[in-house]
Write an enzyme that holds these catalytic residues in place. Sequence first.
Site, short mmCIF file in Angstrom:
data_model
loop_
_atom_site.label_atom_id
_atom_site.label_comp_id
_atom_site.label_asym_id
_atom_site.label_seq_id
_atom_site.Cartn_x
_atom_site.Cartn_y
_atom_site.Cartn_z
N ASP A 49 0.79 -1.23 0.00
CA ASP A 49 0.00 0.00 0.00
C ASP A 49 0.82 1.28 0.00
N CYS A 77 -15.79 -8.40 -16.42
CA CYS A 77 -16.91 -7.49 -16.12
C CYS A 77 -17.98 -7.56 -17.22
N CYS A 128 -21.71 -5.54 -17.67
CA CYS A 128 -22.23 -5.09 -16.37
C CYS A 128 -21.78 -3.65 -16.07
N CYS A 151 -21.66 -1.24 -10.64
CA CYS A 151 -20.87 -0.39 -9.73
C CYS A 151 -20.95 1.08 -10.17
N CYS A 153 -22.57 4.02 -7.54
CA CYS A 153 -21.68 4.94 -6.81
C CYS A 153 -22.45 6.22 -6.42
N CYS A 197 -14.67 10.50 -4.44
CA CYS A 197 -14.89 9.15 -3.89
C CYS A 197 -15.06 9.24 -2.37
N CYS A 215 -15.59 3.32 2.02
CA CYS A 215 -16.86 3.08 1.34
C CYS A 215 -16.77 1.75 0.61
N CYS A 274 -19.30 0.17 -4.22
CA CYS A 274 -19.03 -0.40 -5.54
C CYS A 274 -18.52 -1.83 -5.46
N CYS A 296 -21.39 -5.62 -6.47
CA CYS A 296 -20.75 -6.37 -7.56
C CYS A 296 -21.18 -7.85 -7.53
C1 B12 Z 1 -4.56 6.19 -3.44
C2 B12 Z 1 -5.36 4.95 -3.09
C3 B12 Z 1 -6.72 5.11 -2.88
C4 B12 Z 1 -7.46 6.39 -3.24
C5 B12 Z 1 -7.68 6.40 -4.78
C6 B12 Z 1 -8.21 5.05 -5.33
C7 B12 Z 1 -8.03 4.85 -6.83
N1 B12 Z 1 -8.92 4.06 -7.42
O1 B12 Z 1 -7.11 5.35 -7.45
C8 B12 Z 1 -8.76 6.25 -2.40
C9 B12 Z 1 -8.57 6.88 -1.04
C10 B12 Z 1 -10.02 6.83 -3.04
C11 B12 Z 1 -8.81 4.73 -2.24
C12 B12 Z 1 -9.98 4.04 -2.02
C13 B12 Z 1 -10.05 2.66 -1.89
N2 B12 Z 1 -9.02 1.80 -1.77
CO1 B12 Z 1 -7.17 2.35 -2.08
N3 B12 Z 1 -5.39 2.66 -2.55
C14 B12 Z 1 -4.72 3.70 -3.00
C15 B12 Z 1 -3.26 3.37 -3.32
C16 B12 Z 1 -2.37 3.88 -2.18
C17 B12 Z 1 -2.77 3.93 -4.67
C18 B12 Z 1 -3.78 3.73 -5.80
C19 B12 Z 1 -3.37 4.41 -7.10
O2 B12 Z 1 -2.23 4.50 -7.42
N4 B12 Z 1 -4.37 4.83 -7.86
C20 B12 Z 1 -4.17 5.42 -9.16
C21 B12 Z 1 -4.99 4.60 -10.18
C22 B12 Z 1 -4.88 5.31 -11.53
O3 B12 Z 1 -4.41 3.32 -10.29
P1 B12 Z 1 -4.95 1.94 -9.66
O4 B12 Z 1 -6.41 1.88 -9.49
O5 B12 Z 1 -4.15 1.62 -8.44
O6 B12 Z 1 -4.47 0.93 -10.81
C23 B12 Z 1 -5.28 0.55 -11.90
C24 B12 Z 1 -5.55 1.60 -12.94
O7 B12 Z 1 -4.40 2.39 -13.10
C25 B12 Z 1 -5.87 0.73 -14.14
N5 B12 Z 1 -5.37 1.22 -15.41
C26 B12 Z 1 -4.10 1.35 -15.82
N6 B12 Z 1 -4.07 1.79 -17.08
C27 B12 Z 1 -5.35 1.92 -17.49
C28 B12 Z 1 -5.89 2.32 -18.69
C29 B12 Z 1 -7.27 2.36 -18.84
C30 B12 Z 1 -7.84 2.81 -20.12
C31 B12 Z 1 -8.14 1.99 -17.76
C32 B12 Z 1 -9.62 2.02 -17.90
C33 B12 Z 1 -7.57 1.59 -16.53
C34 B12 Z 1 -6.20 1.55 -16.43
O8 B12 Z 1 -5.23 -0.51 -13.94
C35 B12 Z 1 -4.55 -0.52 -12.69
C36 B12 Z 1 -4.66 -1.90 -12.06
O9 B12 Z 1 -5.99 -2.23 -11.79
C37 B12 Z 1 -3.31 1.80 -3.37
C38 B12 Z 1 -2.03 1.09 -2.89
C39 B12 Z 1 -0.93 1.17 -3.90
N7 B12 Z 1 0.26 1.54 -3.49
O10 B12 Z 1 -1.15 0.93 -5.08
C40 B12 Z 1 -4.54 1.44 -2.49
C41 B12 Z 1 -5.48 0.27 -2.93
C42 B12 Z 1 -5.71 0.43 -4.42
N8 B12 Z 1 -6.71 0.52 -2.21
C43 B12 Z 1 -7.32 -0.54 -1.88
C44 B12 Z 1 -8.63 -0.56 -1.31
C45 B12 Z 1 -9.07 -1.85 -0.64
C46 B12 Z 1 -9.44 0.58 -1.37
C47 B12 Z 1 -10.95 0.68 -1.03
C48 B12 Z 1 -11.78 -0.56 -1.42
C49 B12 Z 1 -11.08 0.96 0.50
C50 B12 Z 1 -12.50 1.26 0.95
N9 B12 Z 1 -13.36 0.25 1.12
O11 B12 Z 1 -12.85 2.39 1.19
C51 B12 Z 1 -11.36 1.93 -1.83
C52 B12 Z 1 -11.82 1.59 -3.26
C53 B12 Z 1 -12.12 2.80 -4.10
C54 B12 Z 1 -12.05 2.49 -5.61
N10 B12 Z 1 -13.21 2.29 -6.24
O12 B12 Z 1 -10.95 2.41 -6.17
C55 B12 Z 1 -6.53 -1.79 -2.25
C56 B12 Z 1 -7.20 -2.45 -3.48
C57 B12 Z 1 -7.35 -3.95 -3.41
C58 B12 Z 1 -8.01 -4.49 -4.66
N11 B12 Z 1 -8.54 -5.70 -4.51
O13 B12 Z 1 -8.05 -3.90 -5.71
C59 B12 Z 1 -5.12 -1.22 -2.51
C60 B12 Z 1 -4.31 -1.94 -3.58
C61 B12 Z 1 -4.35 -1.28 -1.15
C62 B12 Z 1 -3.80 -2.66 -0.87
N12 B12 Z 1 -2.50 -2.80 -0.87
O14 B12 Z 1 -4.52 -3.62 -0.70
N13 B12 Z 1 -7.60 4.18 -2.40
S1 SF4 Z 2 -20.27 -4.44 -10.57
FE1 SF4 Z 2 -18.49 -5.82 -10.60
S2 SF4 Z 2 -18.75 -7.08 -12.45
FE2 SF4 Z 2 -20.14 -5.32 -12.63
S3 SF4 Z 2 -18.90 -3.83 -13.79
FE3 SF4 Z 2 -18.62 -3.35 -11.64
S4 SF4 Z 2 -16.78 -4.46 -11.07
FE4 SF4 Z 2 -17.45 -5.34 -13.00
S1 SF4 Z 3 -15.78 3.60 -2.96
FE1 SF4 Z 3 -17.87 4.46 -2.88
S2 SF4 Z 3 -17.69 6.57 -3.60
FE2 SF4 Z 3 -15.76 5.50 -4.16
S3 SF4 Z 3 -16.12 4.77 -6.23
FE3 SF4 Z 3 -16.78 3.11 -4.90
S4 SF4 Z 3 -18.99 3.49 -4.57
FE4 SF4 Z 3 -18.11 5.37 -5.40
#
Ligand code: B12
Ligand code: SF4
Ligand code: SF4
Length: 384
Positions: free
Chosen positions: A134, A188, A191, A194, A198, A214, A240, A243, A247
Amino acid sequence: MNIAQLQRDVVAYASDIGIDKIGFTTAAPFLELKNRLKRQQELRYQSGFEEPDLDKRTTPALLLDRAESIISIAIAYPSKMQDAPKGKRGERRGMFCRASWGTDYHTVLREKLALLETFLLERVPDAKMRSMVDTGELADRAVAERAGIGWSAKNCSIITPEFGSYVYLGEMITNVPFAPDVPMEDQCGDCTLCLDACPTGALIQGGQLNAQRCIAFLTQSKQPMPDEFRKEIGNRVYGCDTCQTVCPKNKRKYNLEQPAFTPEPELVKPLLQPLLKLSNRQFKETFGHMSGSWRGKNPIQRNAILALAHFKETEAVPELAELLNSDPRPMIRGTAAWALGEIGTVAGREALRQALAAETDTEVKAEIVKASGKLDGTTEKEVD
Ligand code: B12
Ligand code: SF4
Ligand code: SF4
């Protein structure tokens, strides 16, 4: 050294020590991710919790000399709680998200990775390793996706077929050249549940999040809650899960096996009013072992006030009035003012009137004026 045999031994050992899933990928740069992260930065969609150096985030070789491969691990956490207490009038409860249930996952995953490091070192004395969970530079999801742990879903999570999205992720970069696994197909399909569910429209499109919208981020922010989101927070005091709970891939994925993550019902669904009175020390003693405590008590107490307003909890008016009049933190006074305006009793209106005369902070004053305006002209009958 027979790497294929070593890899099989690592997989078997990981399972022995309670790692639920393990995958391998190369240490090649994450080029597509780099563009993605750049775009997210430009759009101001990031939370601010991410490592800002995009080269470090996407180039494992910058983090470990002669990096050859990355071991990605996933540990499942529960989605279901036994004996969850029910809130009722006078005893309203907040909710910590599932990723904060039980012992802080950073501690648990780091321990497992440290055991894996020792295991590897015993067999490859010149092995170099660097583990992270993380808070490290790498994007844990991108590593897990490339290592075949799960697919990168529309709700942004990595979803595993075995445990759904309820898995924590961590990884180890190493100079041992393990063979890479194959990434998983997206499952996915059509579907969009999510995206539709949200509450704040934070999921811009499948796989793209505006973290600033978020709720998981907003509940952790140390700033006053922006007006437009206050009513969307509900009773979430940290994180939260919406989402994920909607799922279909998470259906019946209860993941009750890891004892470290078994939730303590009174802590993960805490009574809201007692939360408001906790000192820093009491907060740390009670919640300090949970991952949801990392931002301290202030955001949690702000969220507890928003939750009391969500329940229109008239029983909490005296306590909110007390906070409005005497709490030293402007964010708490301002949120209490807003909550009193939402709950709307005559006592609340009177508390607002009194506070306005004494308040010196401009932003809190503005909150009081707004909340009072909402209650202007109300009578006992109308407001109670
Ligand atoms: C900052 C952060 C947050 C931020 C931003 C989240 C986000 N989605 O970016 C906030 C505070 C909102 C957050 C929330 C949550 N987080 Co968080 N968070 C992080 C952290 C520290 C960095 C994430 C990051 O770099 N985000 C930037 C985005 C751009 O990248 P990403 O989602 O990580 O990566 C994906 C995208 O980049 C995508 N992608 C890449 N290229 C492209 C191109 C296209 C076209 C598309 C569509 C996508 C795509 O693919 C990547 C792999 O899936 C990581 C830990 C880490 N060091 O990675 C944990 C992490 C992602 N979080 C985690 C969790 C559990 C959560 C929450 C579920 C907690 C909660 N219940 O509240 C929520 C989920 C929110 C959500 N829907 O994402 C887990 C995820 C586990 C998993 N199974 O995926 C992590 C990995 C921590 C861990 N080590 O377990 N988080
Ligand atoms: S609810 Fe689950 S299966 Fe449906 S689009 Fe979202 S992540 Fe994919
Ligand atoms: S964690 Fe909650 S607010 Fe964030 S994307 Fe998922 S449903 Fe939306």
